[in-house]
Design a protein around this motif. Structure first.
Motif: not given
Ligand code: FES
Ligand code: FES
Length: 165
Positions: A41-45, A47-52, A62, A64
């Motif tokens: 999933r995209e969260s921060c978009g 490269g900072l959160c790891g959701c993607c 990442s 995203c």
């Molecule tokens: S959406 Fe956060 S690292 Fe890709």
């Protein structure tokens, strides 16, 4: 298909696939829009959160930020592949057992990264778990349960004979 679109071929969760993409498309966009794989999933978009998180050629990336064109000829694995056999992966079972999620938005990224960690280090210390997962953020702050889930998954893998006890 536009004048700038290109065709890429890659292995996706064990199957050979191809996709028509634009050079600026990320692997996350392609997985979600062309293959209906919504686990990443995209969260921060940024490269900072790891959701993607997805795995490309054995390394976590990442999704995203990772351009789909770079996956041409490669191997892409998503969280959907973990239970492709019809049974949940041991890491997925451990996350459920420990209640290691609340909203679940970050969970697929944590599970993929945890699986990578245990494949490389079957018996990680808590410090090693924290370090390896430090690029994954959970806005629900389920961190204590996530750490316990990784420890449980490591024990379960050993007791189930997936790795030497
Ligand atoms: S959406 Fe956060 S690292 Fe890709
Ligand atoms: S469980 Fe909600 S962001 Fe992690």
């Amino acid at each position: 298909m536009s004048a700038t679109s290109i065709t890429i071929h890659f292995t996706l969760n064990g199957e050979h696939v191809s996709a028509e993409i634009e050079p600026h498309h990320t692997i996350l966009e392609v997985l979600r829009q062309q293959f209906a794989l919504y686990g990443a999933r995209e969260s921060c978009g940024q490269g900072l959160c790891g959701c993607c998180t997805v795995i490309v050629n054995g390394e976590s990336v990442s999704g995203c930020l990772y351009l789909a064109a770079m996956a041409d000829g490669g191997e892409v694995t998503t969280v959907e592949h973990l239970d492709a056999s019809g049974e949940l992966d041991v890491v997925q079972r451990a996350f459920i057992e420990c209640g290691a999620f609340q909203c679940g938005f970050c969970t697929s990224g944590f599970i993929l990264m945890s699986r990578q960690l245990l494949d490389r280090n079957p018996d990680p210390t808590e410090a090693e778990i924290r370090h390896f997962l430090s690029g994954n953020l959970c806005r629900c702050a389920a961190y204590p349960e996530i750490i316990e889930a990784v420890k449980l998954a490591a024990r379960m893998r050993r007791s189930e004979g997936a790795v030497p006890a």
